[in-house]
Design a protein around this motif. Sequence first.
Motif, PDB file in Angstrom:
ATOM      1  N   UNK A   9       0.756  -1.306  -0.068  1.00 13.52           N
ATOM      2  CA  UNK A   9      -0.047  -0.002  -0.103  1.00 13.52           C
ATOM      3  C   UNK A   9       0.777   1.169  -0.075  1.00 13.52           C
ATOM      4  N   UNK A  10       0.511   2.318  -0.593  1.00 17.14           N
ATOM      5  CA  UNK A  10       1.547   3.413  -0.488  1.00 17.14           C
ATOM      6  C   UNK A  10       1.283   4.104   0.675  1.00 17.14           C
ATOM      7  N   UNK A  12       1.439   6.958   3.648  1.00 17.73           N
ATOM      8  CA  UNK A  12       0.466   8.193   3.898  1.00 17.73           C
ATOM      9  C   UNK A  12       1.230   9.549   3.199  1.00 17.73           C
ATOM     10  N   UNK A  15       0.476   9.837  -0.217  1.00 23.99           N
ATOM     11  CA  UNK A  15      -1.131  10.145  -0.563  1.00 23.99           C
ATOM     12  C   UNK A  15      -1.492  11.692   0.008  1.00 23.99           C
ATOM     13  N   UNK A  19      -6.020  19.084  -1.157  1.00 28.25           N
ATOM     14  CA  UNK A  19      -7.121  18.643  -1.849  1.00 28.25           C
ATOM     15  C   UNK A  19      -8.149  20.040  -2.206  1.00 28.25           C
ATOM     16  N   UNK A  45      -6.275   9.952 -16.466  1.00 26.61           N
ATOM     17  CA  UNK A  45      -6.633   9.418 -15.113  1.00 26.61           C
ATOM     18  C   UNK A  45      -7.560   8.498 -15.444  1.00 26.61           C
ATOM     19  N   UNK A  55      -6.512   1.222  -7.774  1.00 34.45           N
ATOM     20  CA  UNK A  55      -6.327   2.530  -7.498  1.00 34.45           C
ATOM     21  C   UNK A  55      -4.902   2.621  -7.235  1.00 34.45           C
ATOM     22  N   UNK A  62      -3.777  10.821 -10.696  1.00 29.04           N
ATOM     23  CA  UNK A  62      -4.688  11.427  -9.694  1.00 29.04           C
ATOM     24  C   UNK A  62      -4.265  12.695  -9.252  1.00 29.04           C
ATOM     25  N   UNK A  66      -5.749  16.558  -9.568  1.00 29.60           N
ATOM     26  CA  UNK A  66      -6.087  17.545  -8.399  1.00 29.60           C
ATOM     27  C   UNK A  66      -5.367  18.734  -8.673  1.00 29.60           C
TER      28      UNK A  66
ATOM     29  N   UNK B  80     -10.326  10.632  -7.898  1.00 28.34           N
ATOM     30  CA  UNK B  80      -8.820  10.600  -7.328  1.00 28.34           C
ATOM     31  C   UNK B  80      -8.846  10.927  -5.939  1.00 28.34           C
ATOM     32  N   UNK B  81      -9.784  11.983  -5.563  1.00 26.10           N
ATOM     33  CA  UNK B  81      -9.350  12.199  -4.151  1.00 26.10           C
ATOM     34  C   UNK B  81     -10.115  11.014  -3.411  1.00 26.10           C
ATOM     35  N   UNK B  82     -11.255  10.506  -3.722  1.00 26.12           N
ATOM     36  CA  UNK B  82     -11.530   9.394  -3.092  1.00 26.12           C
ATOM     37  C   UNK B  82     -10.684   8.245  -2.937  1.00 26.12           C
ATOM     38  N   UNK B  83     -10.019   7.810  -4.118  1.00 24.18           N
ATOM     39  CA  UNK B  83      -8.816   6.946  -4.027  1.00 24.18           C
ATOM     40  C   UNK B  83      -7.954   7.131  -2.886  1.00 24.18           C
ATOM     41  N   UNK B  84      -7.517   8.219  -2.926  1.00 23.11           N
ATOM     42  CA  UNK B  84      -6.246   8.755  -1.775  1.00 23.11           C
ATOM     43  C   UNK B  84      -6.695   8.307  -0.639  1.00 23.11           C
ATOM     44  N   UNK B  87      -7.129   4.472   0.172  1.00 23.76           N
ATOM     45  CA  UNK B  87      -5.753   3.704   0.333  1.00 23.76           C
ATOM     46  C   UNK B  87      -5.336   4.209   1.699  1.00 23.76           C
ATOM     47  N   UNK B  88      -5.482   5.334   2.128  1.00 24.87           N
ATOM     48  CA  UNK B  88      -5.122   5.726   3.523  1.00 24.87           C
ATOM     49  C   UNK B  88      -5.991   4.778   4.559  1.00 24.87           C
TER      50      UNK B  88
END
Lengths: 176, 153
Positions: A9-10, A12, A15, A19, A45, A55, A62, A66, B80-84, B87-88
């Motif tokens: 998993x990536x 924190x 990610x 935002x 994307x 994902x 992504x 943003x 994209x926002x929801x994916x991040x 995953x968190x």
Amino acid sequence: MVLTNDVVLPEESELTVEEVNLSTATLRAGSFHLGKYCEKANNEFMLCRIEEQDPRKCINEGKVVTACTLDFFRKVKKACVAEFNQYANCLDKSSGDFGLQHCRKTQGVFDKCMLENLNLERPPFGYFCEARVHDTKRPKPAVEEKAVYPDATPTLPDDAERKPARFGSRLYWMTE
Amino acid sequence: MAEACQIARKQDLPPPGGYKPIPFKRLPAKQYFSGYAMFAGYAGMTLVSIYLYNLTCKKITKNEIEMRSAKMAIYPMLLAERDREYLKQLRRNRDAEAELMRDVPGWEVGTYYGERVYKLLPPDALVEPIFHEYYAHSSPTEWFKRAYIKLQS
């Protein structure tokens, strides 16, 4: 339960990115121009997301999306803030589901401002419902081939005689 | 005996002039429309309503297409926002499970006492957890709010 330590998993830190902190009315008000401005990033994307089905593989695309969205809204804030706010306010208060048909006057004012200042034309009303073709440098993920088993039950050869169905279509009894 | 017949007594006699004739003929129900008139009225109403419907049908369809277009334009940014965030949260879930089952002998995170759940997939394949597993380590209010989000919007 199904996330073992083998699943990568990536982090924190990867990610966490700035935002977009805007409400639905604001996003809907700027949606058409935003879609036109960020078309490349969005298409890239979505293509990545649909092809890879994962994902984790599309995080960088992504982030580009943003960043592009934030860039667009900053430009709008510099150029057309009053018209944009008026349009978003109209959308918010005119109907229960942010219908665009009630706010044509404010939309006209906003479109004129965008065309003059940012040289962005509003795409036709069905533009984002159409299929788009996107060219990308990312290689296509490999498709899993059908497994061939050496001891499978043999089927009919291709040139065997196939007679027509004796009682017509069986679909008549479909629900039974 | 003959005198009794002479005394005038009150008798139940027919009215003067006799009874009126009893109507025994059939009275069918009154027909306001004939059969042809009913068919014609049905056809007429259908045609008028089709015309009135078609006046606004095209406008409504265009409005729906526009709304769908606006939603699709915003969709990648929201995804994209929801994916991040997703995953968190997966990482937080895994860490919470590790913390919870730290002292249980034989337990490995993501397996059932060492036995893998998905045996034919490669070990590093991401299998997205089901809804209740995603919300396993948070309070029930959270999954309730997400499951019944339509009631609150």
